[in-house]
Motif scaffolding. Structure first.
Motif, PDB file in Angstrom:
ATOM      1  N   GLN A 110       3.373   6.135   2.708  1.00  0.00           N
ATOM      2  CA  GLN A 110       3.634   7.624   2.593  1.00  0.00           C
ATOM      3  C   GLN A 110       3.152   8.284   4.195  1.00  0.00           C
ATOM      4  O   GLN A 110       3.778   9.052   4.625  1.00  0.00           O
ATOM      5  N   VAL A 111       2.141   7.599   4.727  1.00  0.00           N
ATOM      6  CA  VAL A 111       1.783   7.992   6.317  1.00  0.00           C
ATOM      7  C   VAL A 111       3.018   7.875   6.920  1.00  0.00           C
ATOM      8  O   VAL A 111       3.347   8.663   7.842  1.00  0.00           O
ATOM      9  N   PHE A 113      -2.504  11.644   7.981  1.00  0.00           N
ATOM     10  CA  PHE A 113      -3.621  11.135   7.137  1.00  0.00           C
ATOM     11  C   PHE A 113      -4.350  12.123   6.158  1.00  0.00           C
ATOM     12  O   PHE A 113      -4.689  12.029   4.982  1.00  0.00           O
ATOM     13  N   VAL A 148      -1.725  12.804   3.398  1.00  0.00           N
ATOM     14  CA  VAL A 148      -1.552  11.660   2.392  1.00  0.00           C
ATOM     15  C   VAL A 148      -2.945  11.388   1.658  1.00  0.00           C
ATOM     16  O   VAL A 148      -2.996  11.589   0.513  1.00  0.00           O
ATOM     17  N   LEU A 149      -3.924  11.588   2.498  1.00  0.00           N
ATOM     18  CA  LEU A 149      -5.149  11.219   1.931  1.00  0.00           C
ATOM     19  C   LEU A 149      -6.032  12.656   1.233  1.00  0.00           C
ATOM     20  O   LEU A 149      -6.980  12.292   0.489  1.00  0.00           O
ATOM     21  N   SER A 152       0.926  -1.268  -0.054  1.00  0.00           N
ATOM     22  CA  SER A 152      -0.127   0.071   0.011  1.00  0.00           C
ATOM     23  C   SER A 152       0.755   1.309  -0.030  1.00  0.00           C
ATOM     24  O   SER A 152       1.671   1.440   0.935  1.00  0.00           O
ATOM     25  N   GLU A 153       0.740   2.070  -1.033  1.00  0.00           N
ATOM     26  CA  GLU A 153       1.626   3.186  -1.010  1.00  0.00           C
ATOM     27  C   GLU A 153       1.135   4.309   0.069  1.00  0.00           C
ATOM     28  O   GLU A 153       1.874   4.956   0.353  1.00  0.00           O
ATOM     29  N   ASN A 154      -0.201   4.238   0.193  1.00  0.00           N
ATOM     30  CA  ASN A 154      -0.714   5.234   1.154  1.00  0.00           C
ATOM     31  C   ASN A 154       0.019   4.864   2.511  1.00  0.00           C
ATOM     32  O   ASN A 154       0.361   5.912   3.436  1.00  0.00           O
TER      33      ASN A 154
END
Length: 126
Positions: free
Chosen positions: A62-63, A121, A124-125, A57-59
Motif C-alpha cells: 500500500q505504501v 506512511f 497507510v498506517l 506485507s500488505e502495508n
C-alpha cells in the motif's frame, strides 16, 4: 462493454507492479553499492527475496502504491522546469552544471521525497 481505455484488467495485477519496482530498486542499489560483491546472481537472488518478503506485507504494498504516482508527478514537474529553462535559452549542460554546483536544489529534492514518504506512511498506517 470493453474499451481500449478500460483499465479494470490492470487492477488484477496491482500487487505485481510494486513487487517489480521493489525488485528493481533493491537490485539497482546492490549493483551500484556492491555491498555483497559484483555477482549478478547473488544480487538478483537477494532482490527477489526482498521483493517476495515485501509481497507478504500488505502495508508495504500500500505504501509503494501510494508513493508511485506522487514520485511520477514530481519527476514530471522537475522535467518541465528543465524544459522551461531550455525554452528561455539555457543549454542542457548549463542547467545540470548549476544543479551540481547548488546544494540547495538537492536538498529541496530530498525534502520533497521525504514529505512524499511521510505522507504515504501517514495515509497507510493512519
Amino acid at each position: 462493454m470493453a474499451t481500449i481505455l478500460d483499465l479494470g484488467l490492470l487492477q488484477s495485477f496491482d500487487v505485481v507492479f510494486p513487487v517489480i519496482l521493489i525488485f528493481a530498486l533493491v537490485f539497482a542499489f546492490l549493483q551500484k553499492t556492491k555491498v555483497v560483491g559484483d555477482s549478478l546472481g547473488i544480487n538478483s537472488i537477494i532482490a527477489v527475496a526482498v521483493a517476495f518478503m515485501a509481497l507478504l506485507s500488505e502495508n508495504v504494498i500500500q505504501v509503494v502504491k501510494f508513493i508511485i504516482p506522487w514520485f511520477t508527478v514530481a519527476i514530471i514537474f522537475f522535467l518541465l522546469i528543465i524544459l522551461v529553462f531550455q525554452v528561455f535559452g539555457a543549454k542542457e549542460a548549463d542547467v545540470f552544471n548549476y544543479v551540481k554546483s547548488d546544494k540547495a536544489i538537492g536538498w529541496v529534492v530530498i525534502g520533497i521525497g521525504i514529505v512524499i514518504i511521510f505522507a504515504a506512511f501517514a495515509n497507510v498506517l493512519g
